[in-house]
Design an enzyme around this catalytic site. Structure first.
Site, PDB file in Angstrom:
ATOM      1  N   CYS A 111     -26.980  65.520   0.894  1.00 13.17           N
ATOM      2  CA  CYS A 111     -27.499  66.095   2.378  1.00 13.17           C
ATOM      3  C   CYS A 111     -26.874  67.214   2.694  1.00 13.17           C
ATOM      4  CB  CYS A 111     -27.297  64.901   3.511  1.00 13.17           C
ATOM      5  SG  CYS A 111     -25.480  64.554   3.765  1.00 13.17           S
ATOM      6  N   HIS A 200     -24.049  62.366   8.205  1.00 13.80           N
ATOM      7  CA  HIS A 200     -25.249  62.915   7.666  1.00 13.80           C
ATOM      8  C   HIS A 200     -25.540  64.341   8.155  1.00 13.80           C
ATOM      9  CE1 HIS A 200     -29.270  63.612   6.266  1.00 13.80           C
ATOM     10  NE2 HIS A 200     -29.803  63.664   7.393  1.00 13.80           N
TER      11      HIS A 200
END
Length: 423
Positions: A111, A200
């Protein structure tokens, strides 16, 4: 919006299949990861939300004139490090809008790279470097999912991302993947996204007249509305603040960083203009009064020595070169002042530029120091200290200290759990 099938979640799963890595490192697991280990390993390592790491990654990618910095107040293109939560799919676009470069995260732990690419590929006229410029053009007609797969298979990006991978990072990622696979086989009921949500990176970008939330774990971009004024951050602030408000009091489970223009190039250009302006003023002073340097201390109280401290030519320390000075343009205001025959006015103008140069040089030194600090932090993170940690544990064990430390840690953890439960 049209109904779409439930999307596949990729926080702690996804990525390469199980066949790739187990027993990939048969040697001592505490031994530092080698370059060959990193190339052979098929995964992506986790990267902490430290601006220094992202700055080094951007430089290694070849991206010019941008940097990542921590955000104290909500402003530039932003990179949010937040606990992932499943969002309403109806808020997303039915398909990726034309002109928006957006990639899904299809590989576990990728990510950081996905979020960076989702930002920089949507900044107009940004110098991406040869590799990423070619990659952007190659994937221009891809779907977000195919772009995500392309990132996972692009060795250039993967090698730079995994330059931060230590042996234990690789082993932990492999173990997590194995445990996830085993837990799915044993459990008949799927755990909720909220229970196992990981952390994230999510990008917020103003482009094509709208503000976009680009979350690689969502199928498509989400528009947060048209850009109504220069301060587009006001539109994205409620989105981020609502996420922050979901955390319990005392929990700091988020970080916000901004991708901003790197000021060093602009500062060097300003210094080049400053140096050229001073030289032109000196030439004009020589025409009006050849002995102006002797006149300087009498009229302004400044010494020749102070005058000589000013940079008047190329200087490698400040990344200032002759061609940069030659290309610099003089301001209309300076050109007007050069028409004067008054020595005092010309000397005053020169001293103003000399004083401004002091600030410019200080700013360039600060930026250069920040550059070195980023490199040092990244080098420290890349330094695999597995053997050192193993040696320290062995010493503690021989001193009969390790067991008591572990018992103390367990006791502290238990007490903390009791406090959190309100017992």
């Amino acid at each position: 919006m049209a109904e779409r099938p439930k999307r596949r979640r990729v926080v702690k799963s996804g990525g390469p299949s199980k066949k790739h890595r187990f027993n990939a490192f048969p040697e001592d697991p505490s031994a530092p990861a080698t370059a060959e280990d990193r190339i052979r390993w098929k995964g992506f390592c986790e990267i902490e939300s430290d601006p220094a790491f992202f700055n080094v990654m951007l430089r290694d990618f070849g991206v010019k004139n941008v940097r990542v910095q921590e955000v104290v107040s909500l402003d530039p293109e932003m990179l949010g490090f937040l606990q992932w939560r499943d969002e309403d799919a109806d808020k997303q676009e039915a398909s990726c809008p034309e002109g928006i470069w957006f990639a899904n995260q299809t590989v576990n732990n990728a990510c950081a790279s996905v979020a960076l690419l989702n930002i920089i590929n949507n900044v107009p006229e940004l110098d991406l470097g040869d590799h990423l410029e070619q990659f952007k053009n190659f994937t221009a007609d891809f779907t977000p999912a195919l772009r995500g797969d392309a990132i996972g298979n692009y060795e250039f990006v993967k090698t730079i991302h995994n330059s931060f991978a230590r042996k234990m990072d690789m082993l932990n990622a492999d173990l997590q993947l194995k445990n996830d696979a085993c837990s799915r086989k044993k459990s008949k009921t799927k755990s909720s996204d909220e229970d196992d949500a990981g952390f994230h990176f999510i990008a917020f970008v103003p482009t094509r007249g709208r503000v976009w939330k680009l979350d690689g774990l969502e199928r498509q971009p989400q528009s947060l509305g048209s850009i109504e004024c220069d301060d587009w951050v006001r539109q994205v602030a409620p989105e981020i603040e609502s996420r922050m408000a979901q955390y319990e009091e005392g929990q700091i489970e988020f970080a916000i960083m901004g991708v901003v223009r790197e000021p060093l190039a602009a500062l060097v250009a300003a210094l080049a203009e400053n140096v050229k302006s001073i030289n032109v003023l000196v030439q004009r002073l020589g025409q009006v009064k050849p002995d102006w340097e002797d006149f300087l201390s009498e009229s302004t109280g400044n010494s020749k020595a102070a005058s000589h401290e000013t940079i008047v030519g190329p200087c490698e320390q400040y990344q200032l070169y002759a061609d940069t000075i030659d290309r610099a343009e003089l301001s209309p205001e300076l050109q007007r002042r050069l028409e004067s025959d008054g020595v005092i006015e010309l000397l005053t103008a020169r001293e103003e530029f000399a004083a401004a140069q002091v600030g410019l040089r200080a700013s360039i030194r600060d930026e250069t120091k920040a550059f070195r600090t980023d490199n040092e932090r990244a080098a420290s993170r890349r330094n695999d200290k597995g053997l050192l940690a193993k040696g320290l544990l062995q010493v503690l064990d021989r001193m009969d200290k390790l067991k008591s430390i572990m018992e103390c840690e367990v006791e502290i953890t238990s007490k903390a759990s009791v406090v959190e439960d309100g017992i």
